[in-house]
Design a protein around this motif. Structure first.
Motif, PDB file in Angstrom:
ATOM      1  N   ASP A 289      -9.559   0.937  -1.408  1.00  0.00           N
ATOM      2  CA  ASP A 289      -8.381   1.588  -1.970  1.00  0.00           C
ATOM      3  C   ASP A 289      -7.692   0.737  -3.029  1.00  0.00           C
ATOM      4  OD1 ASP A 289      -8.725   3.766  -0.194  1.00  0.00           O
ATOM      5  OD2 ASP A 289      -7.809   2.573   1.401  1.00  0.00           O
TER       6      ASP A 289
ATOM      7  N   TYR B 236      -0.200  11.986   2.902  1.00  0.00           N
ATOM      8  CA  TYR B 236      -0.957  12.752   3.889  1.00  0.00           C
ATOM      9  C   TYR B 236      -0.283  14.098   4.114  1.00  0.00           C
ATOM     10  CZ  TYR B 236       2.634  10.768   6.932  1.00  0.00           C
ATOM     11  OH  TYR B 236       3.825  10.383   7.485  1.00  0.00           O
TER      12      TYR B 236
ATOM     13  N   TRP C 296      -4.647  10.545  -0.119  1.00  0.00           N
ATOM     14  CA  TRP C 296      -5.020   9.365  -0.889  1.00  0.00           C
ATOM     15  C   TRP C 296      -4.298   8.140  -0.345  1.00  0.00           C
ATOM     16  CZ3 TRP C 296      -0.760   7.076  -2.930  1.00  0.00           C
ATOM     17  CH2 TRP C 296       0.322   7.887  -3.224  1.00  0.00           C
ATOM     18  N   GLU C 297      -4.847   6.979  -0.696  1.00  0.00           N
ATOM     19  CA  GLU C 297      -4.229   5.707  -0.346  1.00  0.00           C
ATOM     20  C   GLU C 297      -4.572   4.702  -1.428  1.00  0.00           C
ATOM     21  OE1 GLU C 297      -3.788   2.615   3.372  1.00  0.00           O
ATOM     22  OE2 GLU C 297      -5.493   3.970   3.358  1.00  0.00           O
TER      23      GLU C 297
ATOM     24  N   SER D 174       0.844  -1.192   0.000  1.00  0.00           N
ATOM     25  CA  SER D 174       0.000   0.000   0.000  1.00  0.00           C
ATOM     26  C   SER D 174       0.879   1.242   0.000  1.00  0.00           C
ATOM     27  CB  SER D 174      -0.932   0.010   1.209  1.00  0.00           C
ATOM     28  OG  SER D 174      -0.187   0.065   2.402  1.00  0.00           O
TER      29      SER D 174
ATOM     30  N   SER E  39       0.416   5.729   0.498  1.00  0.00           N
ATOM     31  CA  SER E  39      -0.513   6.801   0.855  1.00  0.00           C
ATOM     32  C   SER E  39       0.234   8.126   0.926  1.00  0.00           C
ATOM     33  CB  SER E  39      -1.196   6.507   2.194  1.00  0.00           C
ATOM     34  OG  SER E  39      -0.245   6.411   3.220  1.00  0.00           O
TER      35      SER E  39
ATOM     36  N   LYS F 217      -5.212  12.307   5.498  1.00  0.00           N
ATOM     37  CA  LYS F 217      -4.779  11.510   4.351  1.00  0.00           C
ATOM     38  C   LYS F 217      -5.361  12.086   3.058  1.00  0.00           C
ATOM     39  CE  LYS F 217      -4.476   7.264   5.278  1.00  0.00           C
ATOM     40  NZ  LYS F 217      -4.752   5.884   5.620  1.00  0.00           N
TER      41      LYS F 217
END
Length: 174
Positions: A102, A52, A61-62, A48, A50, A59
Motif C-alpha cells: 500500500d 471502507y 483502498w488503503e 496510513s 483507508s 476495504k
C-alpha cells in the motif's frame, strides 16, 4: 580537520528543540548512524489512511506514507559538504523506503543546521530536486526534502518539497 567542523552550542540547542518538536508524531533518535554516516538526530514517521464500506473488512483502498528525517550539524556549510549530503540522501538513504503493498509516498528529509554557509549556497538549496518513482509510480514515489537552518543569517533555506517544513524549523530555531 574533518569537513564537519564542530558545530556551536547554539546549533546543539536548536537541534534539541527541533527533535523535541517532532517527538509528538515521530519516533526520534539522537546520534543515529546509517550506511556509514553519522547524524546528530533522526526521526521517522509512518502513517496510513483507508476507506471502507460498512465494515472494515470491506476495504476500498488503503495507502501508507512515510517520512525519514535526518538532522546534521555543521560548523560552516560549503558546497562540497552540501553536495555530499544530498548525494548520500539520493543514493544511500533511499534504501530506507520500504515498498509495501500500500506504499504511496515517502519523504527523504535532510535538515542541516549550520552556524554559517557559503554565499550563494541558498540558491543551490532551492534548486535541489529529486524524485524516484517505483514501478512507474504504480508502487508510489519518494521525494527529497532539503532544509538548511543558517544560524548566522537567522534564516531557513529549503527546496520546493521542503517548503512546508520551514514554519516548524523557524519556530524552533530562532
Amino acid at each position: 580537520m574533518s569537513k564537519d567542523v564542530a558545530a556551536s552550542e547554539r546549533a546543539h540547542a536548536v537541534l534539541e528543540r527541533l527533535l523535541a518538536a517532532h517527538e509528538a508524531y515521530f519516533d526520534v533518535e539522537h546520534n543515529y548512524s546509517f550506511a556509514g554516516r553519522d547524524f546528530e538526530g533522526y526521526a521517522e514517521l509512518h502513517s496510513s489512511a483507508s476507506q471502507y464500506v460498512l465494515v472494515k473488512r470491506a476495504k476500498l483502498w488503503e495507502t501508507t506514507s512515510h517520512e525519514y528525517l535526518f538532522f546534521k550539524l555543521v560548523g560552516h556549510l560549503d558546497a562540497g559538504t552540501f553536495d555530499e549530503l544530498v548525494a548520500f540522501m539520493q543514493e544511500e538513504a533511499i534504501a530506507k523506503v520500504s515498498l509495501g503493498p500500500d506504499h504511496m509516498n515517502s519523504f527523504l528529509s535532510l535538515v542541516i543546521i549550520a552556524d554559517s554557509m557559503d554565499a550563494g549556497l541558498a540558491r543551490r538549496v532551492r534548486k535541489t530536486r529529486f524524485r524516484k518513482n517505483f514501478a512507474l509510480g504504480l508502487k508510489g514515489w519518494a521525494d527529497l526534502r532539503v532544509c538548511v537552518v543558517c544560524l548566522d543569517e537567522g534564516a531557513v533555506h529549503a527546496n520546493v518539497m521542503g517548503a512546508d517544513m520551514v514554519p516548524t524549523l523557524e519556530a524552533n530555531a530562532f
